[in-house]
Scaffold this active site. Structure first.
Site, PDB file in Angstrom:
ATOM      1  N   PRO A 128       0.821  -1.225   0.000  1.00  0.00           N
ATOM      2  CG  PRO A 128      -0.911  -1.613   1.539  1.00  0.00           C
ATOM      3  CD  PRO A 128       0.360  -2.206   1.004  1.00  0.00           C
ATOM      4  N   GLY A 131       5.228   1.425  -3.690  1.00  0.00           N
ATOM      5  CA  GLY A 131       5.052   1.079  -5.107  1.00  0.00           C
ATOM      6  C   GLY A 131       6.376   1.343  -5.804  1.00  0.00           C
ATOM      7  CD1 TRP A 156      -3.132  -2.107  -6.977  1.00  0.00           C
ATOM      8  CD2 TRP A 156      -1.149  -1.552  -6.101  1.00  0.00           C
ATOM      9  NE1 TRP A 156      -3.272  -0.912  -6.316  1.00  0.00           N
ATOM     10  CE2 TRP A 156      -2.074  -0.549  -5.770  1.00  0.00           C
ATOM     11  CE3 TRP A 156       0.162  -1.419  -5.651  1.00  0.00           C
ATOM     12  CZ2 TRP A 156      -1.729   0.576  -5.021  1.00  0.00           C
ATOM     13  CZ3 TRP A 156       0.500  -0.306  -4.903  1.00  0.00           C
ATOM     14  CH2 TRP A 156      -0.430   0.666  -4.609  1.00  0.00           C
ATOM     15  CB  THR A 158      -0.026  -9.703 -11.838  1.00  0.00           C
ATOM     16  OG1 THR A 158      -0.005  -8.301 -12.046  1.00  0.00           O
ATOM     17  CG2 THR A 158      -0.465 -10.401 -13.131  1.00  0.00           C
ATOM     18  N   GLY A 242      11.749  -8.710 -16.329  1.00  0.00           N
ATOM     19  CA  GLY A 242      10.302  -8.446 -16.382  1.00  0.00           C
ATOM     20  C   GLY A 242      10.000  -7.248 -17.277  1.00  0.00           C
ATOM     21  CD  GLN A 336      -9.718  11.245 -33.128  1.00  0.00           C
ATOM     22  OE1 GLN A 336      -9.951  10.914 -31.979  1.00  0.00           O
ATOM     23  NE2 GLN A 336     -10.347  12.230 -33.729  1.00  0.00           N
ATOM     24  N   GLY A 339     -13.054   6.244 -35.373  1.00  0.00           N
ATOM     25  CA  GLY A 339     -14.180   7.132 -35.119  1.00  0.00           C
ATOM     26  C   GLY A 339     -15.159   6.506 -34.125  1.00  0.00           C
ATOM     27  N   GLY A 340     -16.440   6.622 -34.414  1.00  0.00           N
ATOM     28  CA  GLY A 340     -17.479   6.091 -33.512  1.00  0.00           C
ATOM     29  C   GLY A 340     -17.319   4.594 -33.268  1.00  0.00           C
ATOM     30  CD  GLU A 363       6.791  -6.849 -14.658  1.00  0.00           C
ATOM     31  OE1 GLU A 363       7.950  -6.967 -15.069  1.00  0.00           O
ATOM     32  OE2 GLU A 363       5.937  -7.762 -14.710  1.00  0.00           O
TER      33      GLU A 363
END
Ligand code: CAA
Length: 379
Positions: A128, A131, A156, A158, A242, A336, A339-340, A363
Site C-alpha cells: 500500500p 510502489g 496489486w 498479478t 520483467g 481516433q 471514429g465512432g 514493473e
C-alpha cells in the site's frame, strides 16, 4: 549485426500468433467485460510451452532465448493483454528468478510445475505504501531460527487469485534498509495467508489482481531465495527481465491496434474513397509504423543483451519507457481512426487503449525507468 530471425524463432512466432488468433480472440471481449480470468486459455499456454519459455528443459521449460519470448509476447499481446501479463509474470518474474537464484531443492519443488504451467506464480513486491519506492518495505519476515514469521500486506498482485506459488519480498532487518530484505517462497494455503478482494480495473481486466494479507505465516528458511538480505537485489534483477516482458507486451498492444487500423482504413470509406487514401490517415499510420518498429528494435536489443549475458538493465528501461509510450499514443490514434466504431467494444480497439495504460505503470512506472536511465547516463 544480424536482423534475421532464425527458423526456431519464426516457428515460435507463428505458434503464438495462431494460438492468439484461434484460441484467445474468441471470448476476449466477454472476458474483459466480466473480468473473467482466462483459465482454460492459461492451461493451454502451459501445454504449448509458453509459461516457462526461457527455462532449461531439465526444469520443465522450453530452453528458448529471450528473443523468442519477445516474439511470443508481442503476438499474444496483440489480442489479449490480460493473458500476456499472466504469461509475462510467470516467465520473467517467477520462473526466471527461481532458475537463476533458487536452490536445487526449490527448483525441483516449485520451478518444474511452474515452468510446465501446471501451476502459476505471482511476484509480490508492491505494498500500500511501497510502489515505486520499493525499498520501503513494511511487510516483515522475522528470523525465528528454522523459519521466518511473515506479517504484512501486498498490493496489486498479478495472478493473486490464481497463483499457487508467491515470491514475497519482506524486511527482516530494518537497520540494514534494503540490504535487510529477503525474498521468500510462500505457498497458497499456508496458515495465516489470506487473499484480499479482486481489484476492478480500467484495463487488463481478465488478469486477476488482488491484495494479499500475511498474519504470522511461518515460512521455512529453506524457502528463502539467495543469501540473507539478497531479497531486494533479487527483486531488481528479476524486474530487469520483467521489464523486457512488459515492453514486449506494450509493443504487442501497439502493433495489434495498428494492424486493426490498417485493415479498417482500407475498408472504411469517407468523402468517396477509403480513408487510407486520405493523407490525414496515411500520416498517422506512417508514424505508428515507424514508432512500432523502433519499439520492437529496443525490445530485441534488450533481449539480445540478456541472451548474451551482457548488462541489460538500461536497455530494458529504454525498451519499457519507449514501448509503453508508443502503446498509449498508438492506441489513442487507432481509436481516433475508427471514429465512432472505435468507441464501442466490438472493434477491440477501445480495450487495447485501456490495456495500454498499465504498461506505463507496472514493473516500474515511466518515472522509475527515467530514474534508472538518468542514473546510468549521469553516473
Ligand atoms: N538492477 C539491479 N540492481 C538494481 C536495479 C536494477 N534495475 N535498480 C536498483 N538496483 C540496486 C542498486 O544498485 C542498489 O544496490 P546497492 O545497495 O548494492 O548499491 C539497490 O538496488 C538500491 O537501489 P537505489 O540505491 O537506486 O535505491 P532507490 O530507492 O534510490 O531506487 C528504484 C530504487 C530503482 C526506484 C527501485 O525501488 C525500483 O525499481 N522501483 C520500482 C519497483 C517496481 O518496478 N515495482 C514493480 C512491482 S512488480 C509488478 O508490477 C509485477 C506485476 O504484478 C505485473
Amino acid at each position: 549485426m544480424e536482423f534475421e530471425l532464425n527458423e526456431e524463432q519464426l516457428m515460435i512466432q507463428k505458434a503464438a500468433r495462431d494460438f492468439a488468433q484461434n484460441e484467445l480472440k474468441p471470448g476476449v471481449i466477454e472476458r474483459d467485460e466480466h473480468q473473467k480470468f482466462p483459465k482454460e486459455q492459461v492451461k493451454r499456454l502451459g501445454e504449448l510451452g509458453f509459461l516457462g519459455m526461457m527455462i532449461d528443459s531439465k526444469y520443465g521449460g522450453g530452453g528458448l532465448d529471450t528473443i523468442s519470448y519477445v516474439l511470443a509476447m508481442e503476438e499474444i499481446s496483440k489480442v489479449d493483454a490480460s493473458a500476456s501479463v499472466i504469461m509475462s509474470v510467470n516467465n520473467s518474474l517467477v520462473c526466471w528468478g527461481l532458475q537463476e537464484y533458487g536452490t536445487e531443492e526449490q527448483k525441483q519443488k516449485y520451478l518444474i510445475p511452474l515452468a510446465k504451467g501446471e501451476i502459476i506464480g505471482a511476484f509480490c513486491l508492491s505494498e500500500p505504501e511501497a510502489g515505486s519506492d520499493a525499498t520501503s518495505q513494511h511487510t516483515t519476515a522475522i528470523d525465528k531460527g528454522d523459519h521466518y514469521l511473515l506479517n504484512g500486506t501486498k498490493n496489486w498482485i498479478t495472478n493473486g487469485g490464481s497463483a499457487s506459488t508467491f515470491l514475497v519480498m519482506a524486511q527482516t532487518d530494518a537497520s540494514k534498509k534494503h540490504k535487510g530484505i529477503n525474498a521468500l517462497i510462500v505457498e497458497k494455503g499456508m496458515p495465516g495467508f489470506t487473499l484480499g478482494p479482486k481489484e476492478s480495473k480500467l484495463g487488463i481486466r481478465g488478469s486477476d489482481t488482488h491484495s494479499l494479507m500475511f498474519s504470522d505465516v511461518k515460512v521455512p528458511k529453506a524457502n528463502r531465495i539467495g543469501e540473507d538480505g539478497f531479497g531486494f537485489k533479487f527483486a531488481m534483477k528479476t524486474l530487469n527481465g520483467g521489464r523486457i516482458g512488459i515492453a514486449s507486451q506494450a509493443l504487442g498492444i501497439a502493433s495489434g491496434a495498428y494492424e486493426l487500423a490498417l485493415a479498417y482504413s482500407k475498408e472504411r470509406k469517407a468523402f468517396g474513397k477509403p480513408i487510407s487514401e486520405h493523407q490525414a490517415i496515411q500520416f498517422k499510420l506512417a508514424d505508428m509504423a515507424t514508432e512500432i518498429d523502433a519499439a520492437r528494435l529496443l525490445c530485441f536489443k534488450a533481449a539480445w543483451l540478456k541472451d548474451n549475458k551482457k548488462d541489460y538493465s538500461l536497455a530494458a528501461s529504454f525498451a519499457k519507457v519507449f514501448a509503453s509510450r508508443v502503446a498509449m499514443e498508438t492506441t489513442v490514434e487507432v481509436v481516433q481512426i475508427h471514429g465512432g466504431y472505435g468507441y464501442v467494444k466490438e472493434y477491440h480497439v477501445e480495450r487495447l487503449m485501456r490495456d495500454a495504460k498499465i504498461t506505463q505503470i507496472y514493473e516500474g512506472t515511466t518515472e522509475v525507468q527515467k530514474m534508472v536511465i538518468s542514473r546510468a547516463i549521469l553516473g
